[in-house]
Design an enzyme around this catalytic site. Structure first.
Site, PDB file in Angstrom:
ATOM      1  N   HIS A 193      11.285  -7.663  -6.975  1.00 54.90           N
ATOM      2  CA  HIS A 193       9.913  -8.635  -6.535  1.00 54.90           C
ATOM      3  C   HIS A 193      10.546  -9.046  -5.127  1.00 54.90           C
ATOM      4  CE1 HIS A 193       8.195  -7.964 -10.138  1.00 54.90           C
ATOM      5  NE2 HIS A 193       8.285  -9.284 -10.683  1.00 54.90           N
ATOM      6  N   CYS A 201      10.039 -13.565 -14.036  1.00 54.04           N
ATOM      7  CA  CYS A 201      10.675 -12.805 -13.197  1.00 54.04           C
ATOM      8  C   CYS A 201      10.400 -13.287 -11.531  1.00 54.04           C
ATOM      9  CB  CYS A 201      10.652 -11.414 -13.317  1.00 54.04           C
ATOM     10  SG  CYS A 201       8.691 -10.854 -13.506  1.00 54.04           S
TER      11      CYS A 201
HETATM   12  P1  NAP Z   1       6.696  -3.807 -22.676  1.00 49.88           P
HETATM   13  O1  NAP Z   1       7.165  -2.894 -21.853  1.00 49.88           O
HETATM   14  O2  NAP Z   1       5.085  -3.971 -22.906  1.00 49.88           O
HETATM   15  O3  NAP Z   1       7.292  -4.007 -24.177  1.00 49.88           O
HETATM   16  C1  NAP Z   1       6.680  -4.681 -25.133  1.00 49.88           C
HETATM   17  C2  NAP Z   1       7.993  -4.512 -26.346  1.00 49.88           C
HETATM   18  O4  NAP Z   1       7.300  -5.313 -27.409  1.00 49.88           O
HETATM   19  C3  NAP Z   1       7.837  -2.735 -26.876  1.00 49.88           C
HETATM   20  O5  NAP Z   1       9.215  -2.764 -27.300  1.00 49.88           O
HETATM   21  C4  NAP Z   1       6.971  -3.142 -28.006  1.00 49.88           C
HETATM   22  O6  NAP Z   1       7.115  -1.905 -29.074  1.00 49.88           O
HETATM   23  C5  NAP Z   1       7.124  -4.530 -28.788  1.00 49.88           C
HETATM   24  N1  NAP Z   1       6.021  -4.960 -29.555  1.00 49.88           N
HETATM   25  C6  NAP Z   1       4.559  -4.821 -29.206  1.00 49.88           C
HETATM   26  N2  NAP Z   1       4.043  -5.418 -30.166  1.00 49.88           N
HETATM   27  C7  NAP Z   1       4.885  -5.924 -31.045  1.00 49.88           C
HETATM   28  C8  NAP Z   1       4.720  -6.412 -32.564  1.00 49.88           C
HETATM   29  N3  NAP Z   1       3.433  -6.547 -33.088  1.00 49.88           N
HETATM   30  N4  NAP Z   1       5.867  -6.416 -33.191  1.00 49.88           N
HETATM   31  C9  NAP Z   1       7.146  -6.352 -32.726  1.00 49.88           C
HETATM   32  N5  NAP Z   1       7.283  -5.815 -31.399  1.00 49.88           N
HETATM   33  C10 NAP Z   1       5.921  -5.521 -30.636  1.00 49.88           C
HETATM   34  O7  NAP Z   1       6.881  -5.166 -22.009  1.00 49.88           O
HETATM   35  P2  NAP Z   1       8.181  -6.105 -21.033  1.00 49.88           P
HETATM   36  O8  NAP Z   1       7.806  -5.504 -19.770  1.00 49.88           O
HETATM   37  O9  NAP Z   1       9.354  -5.149 -21.650  1.00 49.88           O
HETATM   38  O10 NAP Z   1       7.902  -7.520 -21.309  1.00 49.88           O
HETATM   39  C11 NAP Z   1       8.478  -7.942 -22.378  1.00 49.88           C
HETATM   40  C12 NAP Z   1       8.425  -9.538 -22.333  1.00 49.88           C
HETATM   41  O11 NAP Z   1       9.224  -9.846 -21.290  1.00 49.88           O
HETATM   42  C13 NAP Z   1       7.043  -9.880 -21.919  1.00 49.88           C
HETATM   43  O12 NAP Z   1       6.879 -11.328 -22.485  1.00 49.88           O
HETATM   44  C14 NAP Z   1       7.275 -10.049 -20.243  1.00 49.88           C
HETATM   45  O13 NAP Z   1       6.258 -11.068 -19.874  1.00 49.88           O
HETATM   46  C15 NAP Z   1       8.741 -10.627 -20.318  1.00 49.88           C
HETATM   47  N6  NAP Z   1       9.235 -10.395 -19.038  1.00 49.88           N
HETATM   48  C16 NAP Z   1       9.169  -9.057 -18.556  1.00 49.88           C
HETATM   49  C17 NAP Z   1       9.702  -8.767 -17.312  1.00 49.88           C
HETATM   50  C18 NAP Z   1       9.844  -7.334 -16.584  1.00 49.88           C
HETATM   51  O14 NAP Z   1      10.045  -7.516 -15.283  1.00 49.88           O
HETATM   52  N7  NAP Z   1       9.052  -6.406 -17.103  1.00 49.88           N
HETATM   53  C19 NAP Z   1      10.571  -9.646 -16.448  1.00 49.88           C
HETATM   54  C20 NAP Z   1      10.776 -11.070 -16.887  1.00 49.88           C
HETATM   55  C21 NAP Z   1       9.835 -11.037 -18.534  1.00 49.88           C
HETATM   56  P3  NAP Z   1       6.493  -0.637 -29.081  1.00 49.88           P
HETATM   57  O15 NAP Z   1       7.188   0.396 -28.176  1.00 49.88           O
HETATM   58  O16 NAP Z   1       6.720  -0.363 -30.603  1.00 49.88           O
HETATM   59  O17 NAP Z   1       4.961  -0.557 -28.828  1.00 49.88           O
END
Ligand code: NAP
Length: 352
Positions: A244, A151
């Site tokens: 950001h 991001c």
């Molecule tokens: P997050 O809020 O921590 O969400 C993680 C997700 O993954 C939740 O739905 C969680 O489900 C699921 N999960 C965790 N363990 C799992 C498993 N073993 N099997 C299947 N699903 C599982 O993270 P996020 O911010 O959305 O980020 C997700 C990805 O996008 C990351 O790789 C991050 O680096 C990338 N990203 C994020 C952003 C941002 O601005 N946030 C920007 C660009 C890229 P539960 O609810 O069941 O735990």
């Protein structure tokens, strides 16, 4: 009721910050419709409303609220998957979906630098999707993987792309002020971030520095030759909810003036303007003349969160020029980016 003609899509990691943004953005999408949601075992079998700690400012769409979370396995999943998983989990899970014949459109860093996986911002490098044809998943099952960038590099790469074309970039120095939503949910503890700045985001500086080269690189002889400019990034987490902001200094190979730089940003439409993709902003980059802009609270929603805002262009006493850039981390930097990639794939016949 008439049967939907939209393409059914699934969301892996549907309950997280990026997953929620997918749900919100896909609600009225003209081409895609959410047909399947999956997250961890903690969420399996619950309704979406029970499992997700919903943080979007719009309500959970009623159809999705009632949907049951599936097991995160390819069996029974749609053939187009938006993945929003932590990279450790993505490393295991995304290839399983691609091997099973799915188009995996990923947000995680797990495969971004893989030589056969395109890292795509359609305006900059839509042609890189040709790498898909080299993937073993594609050859075996028809499935494939495409990624969008980190991001914090997304907005930076967009701001740099027209300048690299016009003047050639020699070096870039970028300092980020990154929102807490970038850390997912629950993310950074409130006692660590309220009234504070955290000058460390694990692996973020490395990602910015390597991904920028691949994004602005050229596809030659079936591989990406990375852009050769030097880049140094300093990444900080700040107490901002979304958005950001980055302070950027830049050195060019050719002489640039402020007028020419602003013109290059304002005229930039990128590689996909003629495709009229639904998530493609009319202006990928907006230059704001006001002395104190862009600001996350005031400027983040420009172009429905898909336009990158630049401002404060002025001479730099160390490099050539410096400016401020703002981009939406969960829209342009995550779910919106993946949606634009999916639209590009559909327009190019990869989602038939
Ligand atoms: P997050 O809020 O921590 O969400 C993680 C997700 O993954 C939740 O739905 C969680 O489900 C699921 N999960 C965790 N363990 C799992 C498993 N073993 N099997 C299947 N699903 C599982 O993270 P996020 O911010 O959305 O980020 C997700 C990805 O996008 C990351 O790789 C991050 O680096 C990338 N990203 C994020 C952003 C941002 O601005 N946030 C920007 C660009 C890229 P539960 O609810 O069941 O735990």
């Amino acid at each position: 009721m008439a049967k939907s003609t939209k393409i059914p899509v699934g969301i892996l990691g549907a309950t997280g910050m990026v997953g929620q943004r997918f749900i919100q953005l896909l609600e009225r999408h003209p081409w895609f419709e959410v047909a399947w949601v999956a997250a961890s075992e903690r969420s399996y079998g619950k309704t979406y409303a029970e499992a997700a700690k919903w943080k979007m400012k719009t309500a959970i769409p009623p159809r999705i609220a009632k949907m049951k979370l599936s097991a995160a396995e390819p069996a029974g999943a749609p053939k187009v998957i938006f993945a929003a998983l932590d990279s450790d989990i993505a490393r295991e899970m995304e290839p399983a979906f691609a091997s099973a014949g799915a188009a995996v459109i990923s947000n995680s860093s797990a495969f971004r630098m893989h030589p056969q996986v395109p890292l795509v911002i359609p305006e900059i490098n839509a042609d890189h999707i040709k790498l898909i044809e080299q993937q073993s998943w594609r050859k075996q099952s028809g499935g494939f993987m495409v990624t969008n960038s980190n991001c914090s590099v997304m907005g930076l790469a967009l701001a740099l792309a027209p300048l690299d074309k016009a003047f050639g970039i020699e070096s870039v120095f970028a300092v980020t002020m990154q929102a807490v939503s970038g850390a997912g949910y629950p993310g950074v503890a409130s006692l660590d971030i309220l009234g504070n700045v955290v000058p460390f985001i694990k692996n973020e500086e490395e990602k910015m520095e390597e991904e920028a080269g691949k994004l602005l690189g050229k596809l030659k002889g079936g591989q990406i030759v990375p852009a050769s400019f030097g880049i140094s990034a300093h990444c900080n987490r700040v107490a901002v909810e979304d958005g950001h902001t980055e302070s950027i200094s830049i050195k060019f190979k050719k002489k640039a003036t402020a007028e020419k730089i602003i013109k290059a940003w304002r005229e930039y439409r990128g590689m996909v303007a003629d495709l009229k993709l639904p998530f493609s902003p009319a202006e990928p980059i907006f230059y704001d003349e006001r002395v104190d802009r862009p600001q996350p609270r005031l400027d983040l929603e420009r172009g429905h969160g898909m336009t990158v805002s630049c401002g404060r262009l002025r001479p730099c006493s160390l490099l050539d020029w410096k400016f401020t850039m703002l981009s939406h981390n969960t829209i342009r930097g995550a779910a919106g980016a993946a949606l634009l990639n999916a639209e590009l794939l559909k327009a190019k016949g990869y989602l038939e």
